[in-house]
Design an enzyme around this catalytic site. Structure first.
Site, PDB file in Angstrom:
ATOM      1  N   ASP A   1     -47.311 -29.610   5.642  1.00 19.72           N
ATOM      2  CA  ASP A   1     -46.114 -28.786   5.779  1.00 19.72           C
ATOM      3  C   ASP A   1     -45.081 -29.602   6.567  1.00 19.72           C
ATOM      4  OD1 ASP A   1     -44.274 -26.768   5.592  1.00 19.72           O
ATOM      5  OD2 ASP A   1     -45.627 -25.189   6.211  1.00 19.72           O
ATOM      6  N   TRP A   2     -43.904 -29.042   6.699  1.00 16.71           N
ATOM      7  CA  TRP A   2     -42.757 -29.738   7.298  1.00 16.71           C
ATOM      8  C   TRP A   2     -43.140 -30.305   8.682  1.00 16.71           C
ATOM      9  CZ3 TRP A   2     -37.417 -29.440   5.477  1.00 16.71           C
ATOM     10  CH2 TRP A   2     -36.484 -29.986   6.373  1.00 16.71           C
TER      11      TRP A   2
END
Ligand code: BGC
Length: 741
Positions: A286-287
Site C-alpha cells: 500500500d502507499w
C-alpha cells in the site's frame, strides 16, 4: 499472433536473435525469462517500483521530472495517478523509446465505484444482491478507464468490516464472508473480463491483504489481533475467492496483524497467498507501507524495511523508494535476495504481458476511444439502475411510501437535498459534481406538473446552527409530505475518515424532530457511507430509506423509489447497531454459554441498551409483503461428498409486484470448535406478482459446511445442523438435517 508481436518488439528493443534456448517453456515464460536475463539489478528494482503522478494538474504535466528521469533510466516500472489517454501516452513513450530495454509502464488508479461515471459506493451495491449488475458496474469502470490509458484498478476492496466506525466500510461488501466472496468474484470478473489483453478490461487488485477492516476500535490504520482460525474463516474467504477468480494483483494492508505489519507478513503472503492458494499475480504494497514499517517499529532503517517486505513476498513498492534505494546494498550482503528480486520482477512482467503491453504499449491510450466511451449515456442508465436497486427500505409506517406524484405540495428539507459532492462519496475518481442529479432535481423531474416542490436546507450537515429551522418549518407546514434528506457528508467515510460516534452529525436529528412536530408525514432519505445509529429517527419517522451514497444518478434513482416507479428490494449487507457501545455487532456471532435471555440476569447483554441491533443483516422491506411456507428438505440426512436440497415456497401476499431476496443460513449445532449461530450459505432474488407463488430450491453440499476444525483442518464434521430460510437473518423458518460420515 500476439506472441509474434511480442517477439518482434522484444527483438527490436533488446536485439535478441538466434534460436530460442527456452522453447520448452511457455511462450510467456520464455519471453519473460529472456527479458530478465538482460536486466540489470537496477532495472529489476525499477520494475518493482511505483511512483505517483500529478494527474490533478492541468496541462500536459505527467509527473515531476525526477519520476520521468527514473522512467528514462529504467528505474521505474509503474505509475499511479497518471491518467488520461494523452498523459499516459507521453509517459509510455519515455519508457518505451528512451529506456534501455523499452519495458512498458503499467498505470494504476483507484476506481472504487466507477472511473468517470460514478456508481453507488461498493457497500451500497452490495445491498442490491444483484451480482450481474455489480459485475456490470465493474465492466463499465474498466471500459472507461482502459480507454483513458489505465491498465490496473486498485479495486475491489474485499475487506470484511464488522465495525461501522471504520470509514472504509463504504469500500467493501459489508460483514459477511460468504456474500463478500460472491461480490469479490463479480467485481474481479467485471474488471478483468475473460481476457486481460482485451482493450476493454483492466487488471484488478484484491485489497487490503489482510484483515485491514479489523482495525481495533474501527480507527483507520490501527493494529489487529486475530487468531488464525478467525482470520481464515472471516477475513480471508473473499481474498481466496478473488485469487481463485484469477485476480491479477493483491495489495498489502497498512495494518499490523498479531505483531507483524501485513507488508512484511510472510505467513500471509508467501505461505497462504502464494503457496496455499497458488496465486501467480503480483503483490503491491500500500502507499508507502514498506517505508512505514520503520514507524511500526519493526525495521530500524529503510533498508531493513525493504528487506522485510521483499522476504515476505511484496513484489512492487508503492510510492516509497526503499527497494530502488536499498535492495542493491542488501543484495551485496545476501546473495539469496537475487532469486527473490527475480521472482518479483517475473510476476510484474507477467501482468504486463497478460495485459498485452509488450504487443502494443499504447493500445489503451486512445484519445478517440476515450472521447467516445467515457461518460457514455448508457453508463448513466446503468448508474440509475444499480442505484435504485441499492436502496434499502428500513421503515414504512402506514404505507407512507410510495408518495403520490400528484400531491399538492412536497417539502424537500435537509442539507443533502441539493448537495452534488456527497452523492459522489470519497474515491470518486474522475466523477464530476456537474454530472450529479441531486435529490431535489430527481424529485422535481418525477412529480406531476401541478405539484409544487418547496425546498430548504434547514441546517448544515455538521454544525450547531439552527437558524435555518424556522424557514424549514414554515415550508414543511404547508406541504402534504416532507422528504428529509439527511446524513453524512462525502468526507465522513472513506480512508482516514473513521468516526467515534456514528449518529447523524450536527443538529440534523433536531431538524427531524422539528419536522415531525408539524404532524406531516416525514420520509427520511438517509445518505451515508456507513450504518448510522440513531434510534429516534428509525422509531419515529414515518418512512426511512437507506440510500447510502448512490453516485451520479442519486436523484432519479431515489425518486424512482419515493414515487413507486420501482419497488425497493435492497437488503442490508451489514448490521445497523442501536448505539456505538454495541460495536462490534454482526449476525454471525457465537452463542456463548449464556445466550441472551431478557428475563435472566446472567446472560449476555448490556444493562443500559436494548439487546440486538436496530436492523439485522439481510433486512429490508418492500412495498409488497412476502410469506415463506412449506420449508422442506429432500432427505433428513446425507453423507460427505453428497448434498441436500432445501425447498421453500415464497408468495407475494401484497398488492404490488416486487422482488424478494430469499436467504439461506445454516448452523452447525456441535462442532469440535464453537460455531456461529448463523452462517449465510445462499440466496435467491425473485420477482413475483401479487398472489404469485414460487418454489425455491437451495442446494447445500457437504463441502459448504466446512470450517477450520480443532486441528486447523478445513473440513465438514458429521453431526446435526439447523437450516434456515427467510427474509433476513432475524426472520427465518427453520428445519434440521444430519451430516453423516
Ligand atoms: C489506500 C489504497 C489505495 C492507495 C493508492 C492508499 O492510501 O489505502 O487503498 O489503493 O492509497 O491510492
Amino acid at each position: 499472433m500476439r506472441i509474434m508481436f511480442a517477439t518482434l518488439i522484444f527483438g527490436l528493443i533488446i536485439g535478441c536473435s538466434g534460436p530460442d534456448p527456452t522453447q520448452n517453456l511457455s511462450a510467456k515464460e520464455a519471453f519473460i525469462d529472456s527479458l530478465i536475463n538482460k536486466m540489470t539489478i537496477e532495472e529489476k528494482l525499477g520494475q518493482m517500483s511505483q511512483s505517483t503522478g500529478h494527474w490533478e494538474m492541468t496541462g500536459p504535466v505527467v509527473a515531476d521530472s525526477s519520476n520521468l528521469e527514473l522512467t528514462r533510466t529504467g528505474r521505474l516500472g509503474s505509475f499511479l495517478n497518471v491518467i488520461g489517454a494523452e498523459r499516459t501516452r507521453i509517459a509510455q513513450e519515455i519508457a518505451v523509446n528512451e529506456s534501455r530495454l523499452g519495458i512498458p509502464l503499467i498505470f494504476g488508479y483507484d476506481m472504487i465505484h466507477g472511473y468517470a461515471t460514478t456508481f453507488p459506493i461498493p457497500l451500497a451495491e452490495a445491498a442490491s444482491w444483484d451480482l450481474a449488475l455489480i459485475k456490470k458496474s465493474a465492466e463499465i469502470t474498466a471500459l472507461e478507464a482502459s480507454a483513458s490509458g489505465i491498465h490496473w484498478n486498485f479495486a475491489p476492496m474485499v475487506d470484511i468490516a464488522r465495525d461501522p466506525r471504520w470509514g472504509r466500510i463504504m469500500e467493501g461488501a459489508g460483514e459477511d464472508p460468504w456474500w463478500g466472496s460472491q461480490v469479490a468474484v463479480a467485481r474481479v470478473k467485471g474488471y478483468q473480463g475473460e481476457d486481460l489483453s482485451s482493450l476493454e478490461t483492466v487488471a484488478a487488485t484484491a485489497k487490503h491483504f489482510a484483515a485491514y477492516g479489523a482495525a481495533e476500535g474501527g480507527r483507520d490504520y490501527n493494529s489487529t489481533e486475530i487468531s488464525e482460525r478467525n482470520l481464515r474463516e472471516v477475513y480471508l474467504p473473499p481474498f481466496e475467492a478473488a485469487s481463485d477468480a484469477g485476480v491479477a494483483a493483491f495489495m498489502n494492508g497498512f495494518n499490523d496483524i498479531n505483531g507483524i505489519p501485513a507488508t512484511a507478513h510472510d505467513f500471509l503472503v508467501k505461505q497462504i497467498l502464494k503457496t496455499e492458494w497458488g496465486f501467480n499475480g503480483l503483490v503491491v504494497s500500500d502507499w508507502a507501507s514498506v517505508q512505514e514499517m520503520t514507524d511500526h517499529g519493526i525495521a530500524a532503517t529503510d533498508a531493513e524495511a525493504a528487506a522485510l517486505a521483499l522476504e515476505a513476498g511484496c513484489d512492487m513498492e508503492m510510492v516509497s523508494k526503499t527497494y530502488i534505494n536499498h535492495l542493491t546494498e542488501k543484495l551485496a550482503l545476501n546473495p539469496s535476495y537475487l532469486s527473490m528480486i527475480d521472482e518479483a520482477t517475473r510476476r510484474i512482467l507477467g501482468v504486463k504481458y497478460d495485459l498485452g503491453l509488450f504487443d502494443d504499449p499504447y493500445k489503451y491510450s486512445d484519445s478517440v476511444r476515450e472521447a467516445r466511451v467515457v461518460r457514455h449515456n448508457d453508463h448513466f442508465k446503468h448508474a440509475r439502475e444499480i442505484a435504485k436497486r441499492s436502496i434499502v427500505l428500513l421503515e414504512n409506517r402506514n404505507n407512507t411510501l410510495p408518495l403520490n406524484p400528484n400531491l399538492r405540495k412536497i417539502a424537500v428539507i435537509g442539507p443533502l437535498a441539493t448537495d452534488t459532492e456527497t452523492p459522489l462519496a470519497t474515491w470518486s475518481a474522475q466523477g464530476r459534481q456537474a454530472d450529479v442529479t441531486t435529490i431535489l432535481e430527481g424529485i422535481k423531474l418525477a412529480v406531476g406538473t401541478d405539484t409544487k416542490v418547496l425546498q430548504a436546507d434547514g441546517c448544515e450537515i455538521n454544525s450547531q446552527d439552527k437558524s435555518g429551522f424556522k424557514k424549514a418549518r414554515g415550508l414543511a407546514k404547508q406541504a402534504d409530505a416532507i422528504v428529509a434528506v439527511v446524513g453524512e457528508h462525502a468526507l465522513m467515510s472513506g480512508e482516514a475518515l473513521s468516526r467515534a460516534d456514528i449518529d447523524l452529525p450536527g443538529v440534523q436529528l433536531d431538524l427531524l424532530k422539528m419536522l415531525k412536530e408539524t404532524g406531516k408525514p416525514v420520509v427520511v432519505v438517509l445518505m451515508n457511507g456507513r450504518p448510522i445509529a440513531e434510534p429516534w429517527m428509525y422509531e419515529n419517522c414515518d418512512a426511512v430509506l437507506e440510500t447510502w451514497h448512490l453516485g451520479v444518478q442519486s436523484g432519479p434513482a431515489i425518486a424512482d423509489v419515493l414515487f413507486g416507479h420501482y419497488n425497493p428490494a435492497g437488503k442490508l449487507p451489514v448490521t445497523i447497531p442501536r448505539s456505538v457501545g454495541q460495536i462490534p455487532i454482526y449476525y454471525n456471532h457465537k452463542n456463548t454459554g449464556r445466550a441472551f435471555e431478557a428475563q435472566d440476569r446472567y446472560t449476555t447483554k448490556y444493562i443500559d441498551e436494548q439487546h440486538g441491533p436496530q436492523y439485522p443483516f439481510g433486512y429490508g422491506l418492500s412495498y409488497t409483503e412476502f410469506t415463506y411456507s412449506n420449508l422442506m428438505l429432500d432427505k433428513p440426512s446425507f453423507h460427505q461428498g453428497d448434498s441436500i436440497i432445501v425447498n421453500v415456497t415464497l408468495t407475494n401476499t401484497g398488492d404490488v409486484p416486487g422482488e424478494e431476496v430469499a436467504q439461506l443460513y445454516v448452523r452447525d449445532l456441535a462442532g469440535s470448535v464453537t460455531r456461529p449461530i448463523l452462517e449465510l450459505k445462499g440466496f435467491q432474488k425473485l420477482m413475483l406478482d401479487p398472489g404469485e407463488s414460487s418454489t425455491i430450491a437451495f442446494t447445500i453440499k457437504a463441502e459448504d459446511l466446512r470450517f477450520w476444525d480443532r486441528n486447523m483442518k478445513f473440513k465438514s464434521e458429521p453431526g446435526m445442523f439447523k437450516v434456515f430460510v427467510g427474509t433476513s437473518s432475524a426472520d427465518l423458518s427453520e428445519s434440521e438435517f444430519t451430516l453423516l460420515d
